[in-house]
Design a protein around this motif. Sequence first.
Motif, PDB file in Angstrom:
ATOM      1  N   UNK A   1      29.700  54.720  40.539  1.00 62.55           N
ATOM      2  CA  UNK A   1      28.344  54.883  40.501  1.00 62.55           C
ATOM      3  C   UNK A   1      28.038  55.548  41.699  1.00 62.55           C
ATOM      4  N   UNK A   2      28.833  54.888  42.937  1.00 61.09           N
ATOM      5  CA  UNK A   2      28.659  55.511  44.373  1.00 61.09           C
ATOM      6  C   UNK A   2      29.858  55.137  44.912  1.00 61.09           C
ATOM      7  N   UNK A   3      30.265  55.689  46.165  1.00 60.32           N
ATOM      8  CA  UNK A   3      31.435  55.615  46.996  1.00 60.32           C
ATOM      9  C   UNK A   3      31.490  53.945  47.424  1.00 60.32           C
ATOM     10  N   UNK A   4      32.475  53.562  46.807  1.00 58.17           N
ATOM     11  CA  UNK A   4      32.575  51.921  47.074  1.00 58.17           C
ATOM     12  C   UNK A   4      32.305  51.148  45.953  1.00 58.17           C
ATOM     13  N   UNK A   5      31.577  51.636  44.961  1.00 58.26           N
ATOM     14  CA  UNK A   5      31.114  50.686  43.934  1.00 58.26           C
ATOM     15  C   UNK A   5      31.640  51.118  42.445  1.00 58.26           C
ATOM     16  N   UNK A   6      32.619  50.503  42.082  1.00 51.16           N
ATOM     17  CA  UNK A   6      33.233  50.946  40.879  1.00 51.16           C
ATOM     18  C   UNK A   6      33.550  49.782  40.088  1.00 51.16           C
ATOM     19  N   UNK A   7      33.121  50.023  38.671  1.00 51.81           N
ATOM     20  CA  UNK A   7      33.267  48.823  37.462  1.00 51.81           C
ATOM     21  C   UNK A   7      34.486  49.432  36.772  1.00 51.81           C
ATOM     22  N   UNK A   8      35.149  48.328  36.403  1.00 48.14           N
ATOM     23  CA  UNK A   8      36.371  48.746  35.670  1.00 48.14           C
ATOM     24  C   UNK A   8      36.238  47.858  34.189  1.00 48.14           C
ATOM     25  N   UNK A   9      36.204  48.517  32.889  1.00 52.26           N
ATOM     26  CA  UNK A   9      36.306  47.881  31.981  1.00 52.26           C
ATOM     27  C   UNK A   9      37.684  48.281  31.078  1.00 52.26           C
ATOM     28  N   UNK A  10      38.491  47.016  30.724  1.00 56.79           N
ATOM     29  CA  UNK A  10      39.814  47.419  29.976  1.00 56.79           C
ATOM     30  C   UNK A  10      39.748  46.471  28.648  1.00 56.79           C
ATOM     31  N   UNK A  11      40.394  46.878  27.763  1.00 53.26           N
ATOM     32  CA  UNK A  11      40.335  46.087  26.469  1.00 53.26           C
ATOM     33  C   UNK A  11      41.654  45.129  26.496  1.00 53.26           C
ATOM     34  N   UNK A  12      42.385  45.027  27.653  1.00 51.39           N
ATOM     35  CA  UNK A  12      43.440  43.959  27.750  1.00 51.39           C
ATOM     36  C   UNK A  12      43.390  43.594  29.154  1.00 51.39           C
ATOM     37  N   UNK A  13      44.474  42.886  29.714  1.00 48.15           N
ATOM     38  CA  UNK A  13      44.911  42.308  30.821  1.00 48.15           C
ATOM     39  C   UNK A  13      45.462  43.209  31.940  1.00 48.15           C
TER      40      UNK A  13
END
Length: 113
Positions: free
Chosen positions: A99-111
């Motif tokens: 959403x901005x430099x240095x702020x990232x969200x990660x979603x994954x369906x596995x590990x």
Amino acid sequence: MYYITKRFELAGCHRLTLSYESKCSRMHGHNWIVTVYCRSSSLNADGMVTDFSHIKERITTYLDHGNFNELLPFNPTAENIARWICEQIPNCYRVDVMESEGNTAIYTTDDTI
């Protein structure tokens, strides 16, 4: 196993409903950078995991330059947006939403990260 990634930008505004005071509770916008990761053990009839243009089109057609609070049925945090995008794309197993430099969200369906 075949792997592809698609990175694109979209603009959108949101305000967050939070249990604490935050400037993010006010309407504000971002130029979001989204990276979609897809995989498949086989290719489709066109020889692809998923068409790159279909990934971008599916998401940007709906969200780009929109009010995410009106378009999405949940508190539009980067984490929730990442999960929603993953659910929209065939063969998707991971989505990164910056959403901005240095702020990232990660979603994954596995590990795997």
